[in-house]
Design an enzyme around this catalytic site. Structure first.
Site, PDB file in Angstrom:
ATOM      1  N   CYS A  64     -19.322  21.454   0.800  1.00 32.66           N
ATOM      2  CA  CYS A  64     -17.876  21.970   0.242  1.00 32.66           C
ATOM      3  C   CYS A  64     -17.976  23.074  -0.843  1.00 32.66           C
ATOM      4  CB  CYS A  64     -17.199  20.790  -0.158  1.00 32.66           C
ATOM      5  SG  CYS A  64     -15.288  21.809  -0.367  1.00 32.66           S
ATOM      6  N   ILE A 111     -10.007  14.812  -2.029  1.00 35.83           N
ATOM      7  CA  ILE A 111      -9.192  15.525  -2.910  1.00 35.83           C
ATOM      8  C   ILE A 111      -9.939  16.388  -3.625  1.00 35.83           C
ATOM      9  CG2 ILE A 111      -7.355  15.379  -4.769  1.00 35.83           C
ATOM     10  CD1 ILE A 111      -6.552  14.022  -2.230  1.00 35.83           C
ATOM     11  N   CYS A 165     -20.518  15.655   3.078  1.00 34.68           N
ATOM     12  CA  CYS A 165     -19.530  16.731   3.494  1.00 34.68           C
ATOM     13  C   CYS A 165     -18.727  17.067   1.940  1.00 34.68           C
ATOM     14  CB  CYS A 165     -18.316  15.869   4.156  1.00 34.68           C
ATOM     15  SG  CYS A 165     -17.968  14.127   3.167  1.00 34.68           S
ATOM     16  N   ASP A 212      -9.120   1.547  -7.762  1.00 34.45           N
ATOM     17  CA  ASP A 212      -9.797   1.116  -6.773  1.00 34.45           C
ATOM     18  C   ASP A 212      -9.722  -0.472  -6.374  1.00 34.45           C
ATOM     19  OD1 ASP A 212     -10.908   2.186  -4.729  1.00 34.45           O
ATOM     20  OD2 ASP A 212     -12.935   2.126  -5.481  1.00 34.45           O
ATOM     21  N   CYS A 262     -22.861   8.274   0.861  1.00 34.06           N
ATOM     22  CA  CYS A 262     -23.442   9.734   1.474  1.00 34.06           C
ATOM     23  C   CYS A 262     -22.466  10.821   0.971  1.00 34.06           C
ATOM     24  CB  CYS A 262     -22.989   9.534   2.905  1.00 34.06           C
ATOM     25  SG  CYS A 262     -22.979  11.227   3.753  1.00 34.06           S
ATOM     26  N   ARG A 279       0.976  -1.060  -0.056  1.00 37.35           N
ATOM     27  CA  ARG A 279      -0.101  -0.205  -0.039  1.00 37.35           C
ATOM     28  C   ARG A 279       0.911   1.135   0.070  1.00 37.35           C
ATOM     29  NH1 ARG A 279      -5.516  -0.163   0.857  1.00 37.35           N
ATOM     30  NH2 ARG A 279      -5.608  -2.224   1.616  1.00 37.35           N
ATOM     31  N   LYS A 311     -21.165  -5.419   6.474  1.00 32.88           N
ATOM     32  CA  LYS A 311     -22.154  -6.723   5.910  1.00 32.88           C
ATOM     33  C   LYS A 311     -22.809  -6.874   7.361  1.00 32.88           C
ATOM     34  CE  LYS A 311     -19.649  -6.517   2.293  1.00 32.88           C
ATOM     35  NZ  LYS A 311     -19.971  -5.332   1.688  1.00 32.88           N
TER      36      LYS A 311
END
Ligand code: SF4
Ligand code: SF4
Length: 309
Positions: A249, A159, A245, A135, A242, A62, A224
């Site tokens: 912005c 971002i 946020c 992803d 959702c 990662r 789950k």
């Protein structure tokens, strides 16, 4: 490689990104993510990944793209705007679906575009080894997007691009082509705290930190099991993801609609009110190519009944 050759290669990469419709393309050196390593460790130690145990897997990969792609020299980051022209109803009593899930699953669209882009770069430059990512593997999308200059990381940890806001998908080509890095841009959040103030579950624990286990996106998509009772009445009728946020912005007031037909609203989402009656067969049929299939039929049923209870 001399400077002119590097510049030529960079031009080829950027023109190719433009050709395939990406809204931005930036380069980073494929290196260990030094700044992010302690942040990721701290985030995992606080169990902010909830039941997403996979987030703790492949810790080394990662943080270092060279462990994912042998001989990697560059991470080419691209972004693709998905801000819709038409929106589903967003009244207090309307069931809500995150805008990224309005149309066809972005994994398909981004991957096809990225593969074509990489093939074009290979055709123009020659023998390059690499892989495309959307992803789908342990790649820290946001960290690379930030490094490449796609935008700064907002206090909601999305971002933000100065021209298009934060409603975009991120993808990468990690390859062994040496390119001049672009470098990050400055943070334009300033004194704003709109996202922190608006989050209904207090998932934004402070600037630049989100407790994933409290985020409605996690609760409605990744989790789950049953949604914990403490979130009753706090979910604002969001049944899949959702956007709160991001919607609040100020930088998203500059967002312009995408022009990708595949991202247009799936007609089945226009009738969300009828979804209580939906059968598994119809769910699988009408949402065959939709990101909503990630929750499976049981997941979406669970979300609907939780919102109603
Ligand atoms: S997506 Fe929703 S729940 Fe998650 S941090 Fe943003 S406002 Fe909070
Ligand atoms: S709402 Fe304000 S603080 Fe939050 S990400 Fe946007 S500009 Fe930054």
């Amino acid at each position: 490689m001399n400077k002119t050759a590097k510049e030529n290669h960079k031009n080829i990469v950027k023109l190719s990104a433009q050709k395939f419709g990406f809204d931005f393309c930036g380069i980073s050196k494929a290196d260990f993510l030094e700044e992010e390593a302690p942040l990721l460790e701290n985030w995992l130690n606080k169990n902010y990944n909830g039941k997403m145990a996979y987030m703790a897997n492949h810790f080394d990969k990662r943080l270092d793209p060279r462990k994912l792609v042998e001989g990697a020299k560059s991470v080419i980051t691209v972004i693709l705007n998905y801000f819709p022209e038409e929106r589903l109803p967003e009244g207090e009593n309307d069931i809500k679906i995150s805008k990224y899930a309005y149309g066809t699953d972005y994994h398909f669209i981004m991957k096809e575009k990225l593969k074509s882009m990489f093939a074009e770069i290979q055709a123009q430059i020659g023998d390059i080894e690499g892989r495309v990512f959307v992803d789908s593997a342990p790649v820290m999308d946001k960290a690379w997007a930030k490094k490449s200059g796609a935008g700064w990381m907002g206090k909601n940890t999305n971002i933000i691009n100065r021209k298009i806001g934060s409603f975009f998908f991120i993808g990468e080509i990690i390859c062994d082509l040496e390119l001049e890095p672009d470098g990050p841009i400055k943070d334009y959040c300033g004194t704003c705290t709109a996202c922190i103030d608006a989050c209904p579950t207090d998932a934004i624990t402070g600037p630049y930190e989100v407790d994933g286990s409290k985020c409605i996106s996690y609760l409605t998509i990744e989790l789950k099991e049953a949604i914990p009772a403490e979130f009753k009445g706090k979910m604002g009728n969001w049944a899949f993801g959702c956007d709160i946020c991001q919607d609040v912005c100020p930088w998203n007031s500059f967002a312009k609609p995408h022009n990708i037909t595949d991202f247009e609203i799936n007609p089945a989402l226009q009738k969300l009110g009828d979804w209580e009656e939906i059968t598994e067969e119809i769910f699988n049929k009408v949402l065959k190519l939709s990101p909503i299939k990630r929750t499976k039929y049981e997941g979406i049923k669970r979300n609907f009944s939780f919102l109603k209870s």
